[in-house]
Design an enzyme around this catalytic site. Structure first.
Site, mmCIF file in Angstrom:
data_model
loop_
_atom_site.group_PDB
_atom_site.id
_atom_site.type_symbol
_atom_site.label_atom_id
_atom_site.label_comp_id
_atom_site.label_asym_id
_atom_site.label_seq_id
_atom_site.Cartn_x
_atom_site.Cartn_y
_atom_site.Cartn_z
ATOM 1 N N LEU A 43 21.080 75.422 32.530
ATOM 2 C CA LEU A 43 21.990 75.490 33.666
ATOM 3 C C LEU A 43 22.261 74.065 34.121
ATOM 4 O O LEU A 43 21.374 73.204 34.052
ATOM 5 C CB LEU A 43 21.367 76.280 34.832
ATOM 6 C CG LEU A 43 21.087 77.770 34.614
ATOM 7 C CD1 LEU A 43 20.405 78.345 35.852
ATOM 8 C CD2 LEU A 43 22.365 78.541 34.315
ATOM 9 N N ASP A 44 23.488 73.797 34.586
ATOM 10 C CA ASP A 44 23.813 72.480 35.110
ATOM 11 C C ASP A 44 22.902 72.149 36.283
ATOM 12 O O ASP A 44 22.386 73.038 36.965
ATOM 13 C CB ASP A 44 25.267 72.431 35.589
ATOM 14 C CG ASP A 44 26.270 72.683 34.470
ATOM 15 O OD1 ASP A 44 25.889 72.537 33.294
ATOM 16 O OD2 ASP A 44 27.416 73.028 34.787
ATOM 17 N N LYS A 45 22.761 70.873 36.553
ATOM 18 C CA LYS A 45 21.895 70.410 37.641
ATOM 19 C C LYS A 45 22.223 71.100 38.959
ATOM 20 O O LYS A 45 21.341 71.576 39.672
ATOM 21 C CB LYS A 45 22.019 68.893 37.793
ATOM 22 C CG LYS A 45 21.196 68.316 38.943
ATOM 23 C CD LYS A 45 21.411 66.815 39.073
ATOM 24 C CE LYS A 45 20.641 66.257 40.261
ATOM 25 N NZ LYS A 45 20.848 64.792 40.431
ATOM 26 N N THR A 47 23.848 73.881 39.466
ATOM 27 C CA THR A 47 23.961 75.334 39.370
ATOM 28 C C THR A 47 22.580 75.940 39.558
ATOM 29 O O THR A 47 21.621 75.521 38.926
ATOM 30 C CB THR A 47 24.538 75.761 38.010
ATOM 31 O OG1 THR A 47 25.832 75.190 37.843
ATOM 32 C CG2 THR A 47 24.636 77.274 37.907
ATOM 33 N N ARG A 98 32.991 75.859 35.036
ATOM 34 C CA ARG A 98 33.620 74.793 35.814
ATOM 35 C C ARG A 98 34.879 74.282 35.111
ATOM 36 O O ARG A 98 35.919 74.076 35.757
ATOM 37 C CB ARG A 98 32.621 73.661 36.025
ATOM 38 C CG ARG A 98 31.372 74.096 36.783
ATOM 39 C CD ARG A 98 30.224 73.106 36.611
ATOM 40 N NE ARG A 98 30.584 71.797 37.150
ATOM 41 C CZ ARG A 98 29.861 70.713 36.919
ATOM 42 N NH1 ARG A 98 28.755 70.764 36.169
ATOM 43 N NH2 ARG A 98 30.240 69.551 37.442
#
Length: 365
Positions: free
Chosen positions: A140-142, A144, A264
């Site tokens: 997961l993105d930072k 998110t 995104r």
């Protein structure tokens, strides 16, 4: 280890007033912006013999020396960091990752990671892949938050990795996007690759024949991508509108592929960036009731909400088959308090009771 290289520069009068960090980034292209910041913070960028901050405004005639030392080897290290465990068995551990936490160590980011927290828990993890990413099957993105699955052993890692590749894992996200989507549901199918002009971003490829939005996908404010480079891969995002709140839309998102920054990138490409996502064109702050939304009043100047401080994107649910038994497991992570509170403030700024939004969020709270 080779000796560090010292770069020496003399500031011209025409460069007076420029920030030190920006000056160095423009003149030392062999060093990344991140590395330049690291060297400045380590006191290895000297202006007239003294360590300086990146915000230092240069003056003509100053002498700069930058000692470009190699980074120390990056490695995963155990740290005592609390974790929110949602599910655990002998093969897997499923966690609720907080926004702001990086999943694994990388260049410039070695502390406070999810992997470090797992190692600090004394957790056994699969070791078949990258030593910096033990147990990590997906990411997961930072910024998110939400459900992330980790493998405890190589058997589980291999089985779950294959399940993700074959798209047998059900991934559900909640996002708030800018603008009002014209349809109630839609699909975005646009290949994703690295943006060649901005290396921290991804971009969609609109040039490949047959790649477009499906008929029921939103076409509001389409934006042309800057092009892509490297390995361009197919990507599919399905969405369903849950509620409209002034000039934003709350959506449930189903990911059928797992490309970097996929949600995104896709929503930005159709002109509806995720709220708070300034990297992909989102506003730093949301202005409500300013005559732009369906519920807005043109007589009012509008209210600017405080910055959210993260992307409004949350991995709400993960469904998968247990790798050893085949039992279907469904794990959910409640919408974080800061996102729920943001929706409440958004409703209040409109003079609206937040119960309408809470009603559609019942499955996610």
């Amino acid at each position: 280890m080779p000796s560090p290289i010292t770069h020496k520069l003399a500031v011209e009068e025409s460069d007076a007033g420029e920030r030190l960090d920006r000056y160095l980034a423009a003149r030392l292209p062999e060093l990344s912006r991140t590395r330049i910041q690291e060297l400045i913070e380590a006191g290895l960028a000297l202006v007239d013999g003294k360590p300086s901050k990146g915000s230092h405004r240069l003056r003509g005639g100053e002498k700069i020396a930058v000692e470009a030392q190699d980074r120390p080897p990056t490695r995963a290290e155990a740290e005592s960091i609390p974790l929110d465990v949602l599910y655990e068995d002998d093969d897997l551990i499923v966690l609720n990752k907080a926004a702001g936490m990086i999943v694994h160590a990388g260049a410039g980011n070695t502390r406070g990671t999810l992997v470090n927290a797992l190692l600090g828990r004394g957790q056994s993890l699969s070791r078949g892949g990258d030593p910096l990413r033990p147990g990590i099957v997906h990411r997961l993105d930072k910024e998110t938050s939400g459900v992330i699955l980790v493998a405890k052993n190589d058997f589980a890692h291999a089985k779950m990795g294959e399940a993700f590749r074959q798209r047998k894992v059900k991934k559900t996200y909640i996002a708030l996007v800018e603008g009002l989507l014209k349809e109630k549901r839609g699909r975005i199918e646009l290949p994703i690759g690295r943006d060649p002009y901005w290396r921290t971003r991804m971009a969609v490829n609109r040039e490949k024949p047959g790649n477009a939005l499906r008929p029921n996908a939103s076409r509001d404010k389409p934006q042309r991508a800057s092009g892509v480079s490297g390995n361009v891969r197919e990507a599919r995002t399905d969405w369903r509108a849950l509620a409209e709140v002034d000039g934003t839309t709350l959506v449930e998102v189903q990911l059928h592929t797992g490309r970097t920054h996929q949600i995104r990138v896709h929503f930005s490409a159709i002109g509806h960036p995720v709220v708070g996502d300034t990297l992909y064109g989102g506003a730093s702050q949301i202005r409500v009731n300013a005559g732009t939304g369906r519920h807005a009043s043109k007589e009012r100047e509008g209210v600017t909400l405080p910055p959210l401080g993260r992307n409004f994107l949350h991995a709400a649910r993960l469904g998968f088959s247990q790798p050893r038994t085949g039992t279907w497991i469904d794990v959910r992570a409640s919408l974080p308090g800061e996102l729920h509170e943001f929706l409440k403030r958004l409703s209040e700024a409109l003079g609206e009771d937040s119960k309408r939004i809470d009603a559609v969020l019942v499955p996610y709270l």
